[in-house]
Motif scaffolding. Structure first.
Motif, PDB file in Angstrom:
ATOM      1  N   LYS A  10       0.822  -1.206   0.000  1.00 37.06           N
ATOM      2  CA  LYS A  10       0.000   0.000   0.000  1.00 37.06           C
ATOM      3  C   LYS A  10       0.860   1.261   0.000  1.00 37.06           C
ATOM      4  CE  LYS A  10      -4.083  -2.171   1.913  1.00 37.06           C
ATOM      5  NZ  LYS A  10      -5.134  -2.230   2.924  1.00 37.06           N
ATOM      6  N   LEU A  11       1.926   1.259   0.778  1.00 36.16           N
ATOM      7  CA  LEU A  11       2.823   2.414   0.789  1.00 36.16           C
ATOM      8  C   LEU A  11       3.434   2.633  -0.595  1.00 36.16           C
ATOM      9  CD1 LEU A  11       4.679   1.914   4.196  1.00 36.16           C
ATOM     10  CD2 LEU A  11       3.010   3.700   3.637  1.00 36.16           C
ATOM     11  N   ILE A  12       3.839   1.550  -1.237  1.00 32.88           N
ATOM     12  CA  ILE A  12       4.459   1.660  -2.569  1.00 32.88           C
ATOM     13  C   ILE A  12       3.442   2.172  -3.585  1.00 32.88           C
ATOM     14  CG2 ILE A  12       5.450   0.321  -4.466  1.00 32.88           C
ATOM     15  CD1 ILE A  12       6.750  -1.450  -2.266  1.00 32.88           C
ATOM     16  N   ALA A  13       2.226   1.610  -3.553  1.00 28.14           N
ATOM     17  CA  ALA A  13       1.197   2.027  -4.513  1.00 28.14           C
ATOM     18  C   ALA A  13       0.780   3.471  -4.293  1.00 28.14           C
ATOM     19  CB  ALA A  13      -0.012   1.100  -4.414  1.00 28.14           C
ATOM     20  N   LEU A  14       0.571   3.849  -3.038  1.00 29.95           N
ATOM     21  CA  LEU A  14       0.094   5.200  -2.732  1.00 29.95           C
ATOM     22  C   LEU A  14       1.140   6.262  -3.035  1.00 29.95           C
ATOM     23  CD1 LEU A  14      -1.759   4.399   0.589  1.00 29.95           C
ATOM     24  CD2 LEU A  14      -2.835   5.229  -1.508  1.00 29.95           C
ATOM     25  N   THR A  15       2.389   5.997  -2.719  1.00 24.06           N
ATOM     26  CA  THR A  15       3.426   6.992  -2.997  1.00 24.06           C
ATOM     27  C   THR A  15       3.739   7.049  -4.480  1.00 24.06           C
ATOM     28  OG1 THR A  15       5.104   5.329  -2.426  1.00 24.06           O
ATOM     29  CG2 THR A  15       4.498   6.916  -0.723  1.00 24.06           C
ATOM     30  N   GLY A  16       3.599   5.922  -5.176  1.00 17.48           N
ATOM     31  CA  GLY A  16       3.784   5.936  -6.624  1.00 17.48           C
ATOM     32  C   GLY A  16       2.720   6.770  -7.298  1.00 17.48           C
ATOM     33  N   ALA A  17       1.474   6.663  -6.803  1.00 19.44           N
ATOM     34  CA  ALA A  17       0.374   7.460  -7.359  1.00 19.44           C
ATOM     35  C   ALA A  17       0.616   8.934  -7.117  1.00 19.44           C
ATOM     36  CB  ALA A  17      -0.946   7.031  -6.722  1.00 19.44           C
ATOM     37  N   ARG A  18       1.121   9.269  -5.925  1.00 17.47           N
ATOM     38  CA  ARG A  18       1.367  10.675  -5.600  1.00 17.47           C
ATOM     39  C   ARG A  18       2.459  11.260  -6.497  1.00 17.47           C
ATOM     40  NH1 ARG A  18       4.256  13.178  -0.282  1.00 17.47           N
ATOM     41  NH2 ARG A  18       3.381  15.257  -0.384  1.00 17.47           N
ATOM     42  N   LYS A  19       3.468  10.457  -6.807  1.00 12.61           N
ATOM     43  CA  LYS A  19       4.576  10.940  -7.633  1.00 12.61           C
ATOM     44  C   LYS A  19       4.112  11.324  -9.030  1.00 12.61           C
ATOM     45  CE  LYS A  19       9.316   9.654  -8.873  1.00 12.61           C
ATOM     46  NZ  LYS A  19      10.330   8.587  -8.827  1.00 12.61           N
ATOM     47  N   LEU A  20       3.050  10.658  -9.501  1.00  9.05           N
ATOM     48  CA  LEU A  20       2.548  10.927 -10.841  1.00  9.05           C
ATOM     49  C   LEU A  20       1.735  12.207 -10.942  1.00  9.05           C
ATOM     50  CD1 LEU A  20       1.471   7.341 -11.886  1.00  9.05           C
ATOM     51  CD2 LEU A  20       3.373   8.651 -12.824  1.00  9.05           C
ATOM     52  N   VAL A  21       1.276  12.739  -9.788  1.00 11.08           N
ATOM     53  CA  VAL A  21       0.457  13.942  -9.807  1.00 11.08           C
ATOM     54  C   VAL A  21       1.240  15.090 -10.443  1.00 11.08           C
ATOM     55  CG1 VAL A  21      -0.712  15.671  -8.410  1.00 11.08           C
ATOM     56  CG2 VAL A  21      -0.879  13.266  -7.799  1.00 11.08           C
ATOM     57  N   GLY A  22       0.632  15.749 -11.388  1.00 13.57           N
ATOM     58  CA  GLY A  22       1.290  16.866 -12.052  1.00 13.57           C
ATOM     59  C   GLY A  22       2.021  16.450 -13.310  1.00 13.57           C
TER      60      GLY A  22
END
Length: 377
Positions: free
Chosen positions: A131-143
């Motif tokens: 979950k940490l990997i998926a959630l932080t990966g999603a955040r990195k894509l923002v923008g």
């Protein structure tokens, strides 16, 4: 995300739990624990100081509990991944729903007071790290996200612009979701009309007790009747049935009606309930009269089932990447070419309602699919 590792702040009032989580995360080279906090108030200060990529948050803490801390953090850090730690109890489920409503990204269930310490460690590791990997990966894509090209239909299936032209009315709306799903479901279901012409079935990845709480929360904000499904429930217009945690939910036809069948068959896509199981069953019963919807969630559950729905002549909508907490499930569906439309969360309810209502005017609506609860207009 900053740097090559995921920088995590651990928030829990228990020294033992803080140490346990830290040991688990420290053992993974992709993750760095940058700090700990013993209550929500301290956590808010440490988020500003340490600027972590993600936070693990206990719910019950002195001074400031986890739910209040999430509310405060969301004012200044709207997209910071926050994973709650919850107990598998009614009280824990209720508090977790409060945290998700306040803006928490996801949750991990604490193991019960049974089994070995090693089992507890493995349980937390298996839930938390992905979950940490998926959630932080999603955040990195923002923008950095770009507009997606229209999803391509499978061979032999054409799609016109606007609402697809149908020769049969839709008979059912089937929804699959996971990480970020409770909030997405709340957004969609609260905006659907009370006179929706079809029944709704939902599989949300959640454990037992949690799905009952979810149904109660969603029922309180919707004009539809939303309940946790039970064996033998009639699938009928105006009713929303949510698969209970720990059991697959399938639809079975009998006579002119359709009923719920619950199963403890092996997990699919590591999930029970699984969206693919539900999607296959509704395609078998309703054939070309299914409208499927895949919302935010980790993994690929629902993508194969979406293909089954479309092969039977039904249609599938998917949530877009920008509005998804994690674009795993809808992304897999879109990239497999199994989505007729890709929509931001705020456009899903009006688009779905319009498609369902407009389809009732199909000229040959008397032909295929079961009649359930007055679905045929």
């Amino acid at each position: 995300m900053s740097g090559a590792t995921i920088r995590v702040l651990i928030v829990d009032d228990s020294v033992v739990i803080r140490r346990l989580i830290k040991e688990i995360l420290d053992a993974d080279s992709r993750i760095e624990v940058v700090g700990v906090a013993h209550n929500g108030q301290v956590a808010i200060t440490k988020v500003e100081e340490l600027k972590p990529d993600a936070v693990t948050m206990d719910i019950e803490m002195p001074v400031m509990n986890g739910v209040d801390a999430v509310r405060a953090l969301r004012k200044t850090h709207p997209r910071l991944p926050i994973v709650m730690f919850s107990t598998l109890t009614e009280r824990g489920a209720s508090a977790t729903m409060d945290a998700l409503a306040a803006g928490a990204s996801d949750y991990v269930t604490k193991p019960a007071n049974v089994g070995s310490v090693m089992e507890s460690r493995q349980n937390i590791k298996d839930q938390l790290i992905p979950k940490l990997i998926a959630l932080t990966g999603a955040r990195k894509l923002v923008g950095t996200r770009t507009a997606l090209p229209p999803a391509q239909p499978p061979a032999g299936v054409s799609r016109a612009a606007g609402t697809p032209r149908r020769t049969q009315p839709f008979g059912l709306l089937a929804i699959g979701s996971s990480t970020g799903g409770p909030d997405a479901l709340a957004t969609v279901l609260s905006a659907l009309p009370g006179d929706l012409p079809v029944p709704v079935v939902i599989t949300q990845h959640m454990p037992p007790v949690f799905t009952k709480m979810l149904a109660q929360r969603l029922d309180s904000i919707s004009r539809l009747n939303i309940v946790e499904a039970e064996e033998g429930d009639v699938v009928e217009r105006g009713k929303v049935l949510i698969a209970p945690g720990g059991l697959h939910m399938e639809m079975k036809s009998k006579g002119t009606g359709v009923f719920v069948h619950l199963s403890d068959a092996p997990p699919e896509n590591f999930c029970r309930p699984a969206v693919d199981v539900m999607f296959r069953s509704v395609a078998a019963v309703y054939r070309n009269r299914v409208l499927g919807l895949v919302l935010t969630g980790m993994g690929r559950d629902g993508a194969a089932g979406a293909g089954v729905i479309r092969s039977a002549g039904g249609e599938v909508f998917a949530q877009d990447e920008a509005s998804s907490v994690v674009w795993g499930m809808p992304g897999a569906t879109v990239l497999a070419g199994q989505a007729d439309r890709v929509l931001p969360i705020e456009q899903i309810a009006p688009t779905v309602a319009a498609a369902l209502i407009q389809s009732q005017g199909a000229s040959t609506r008397q032909a295929a699919g079961p009649v359930t609860g007055g679905v045929r207009a």
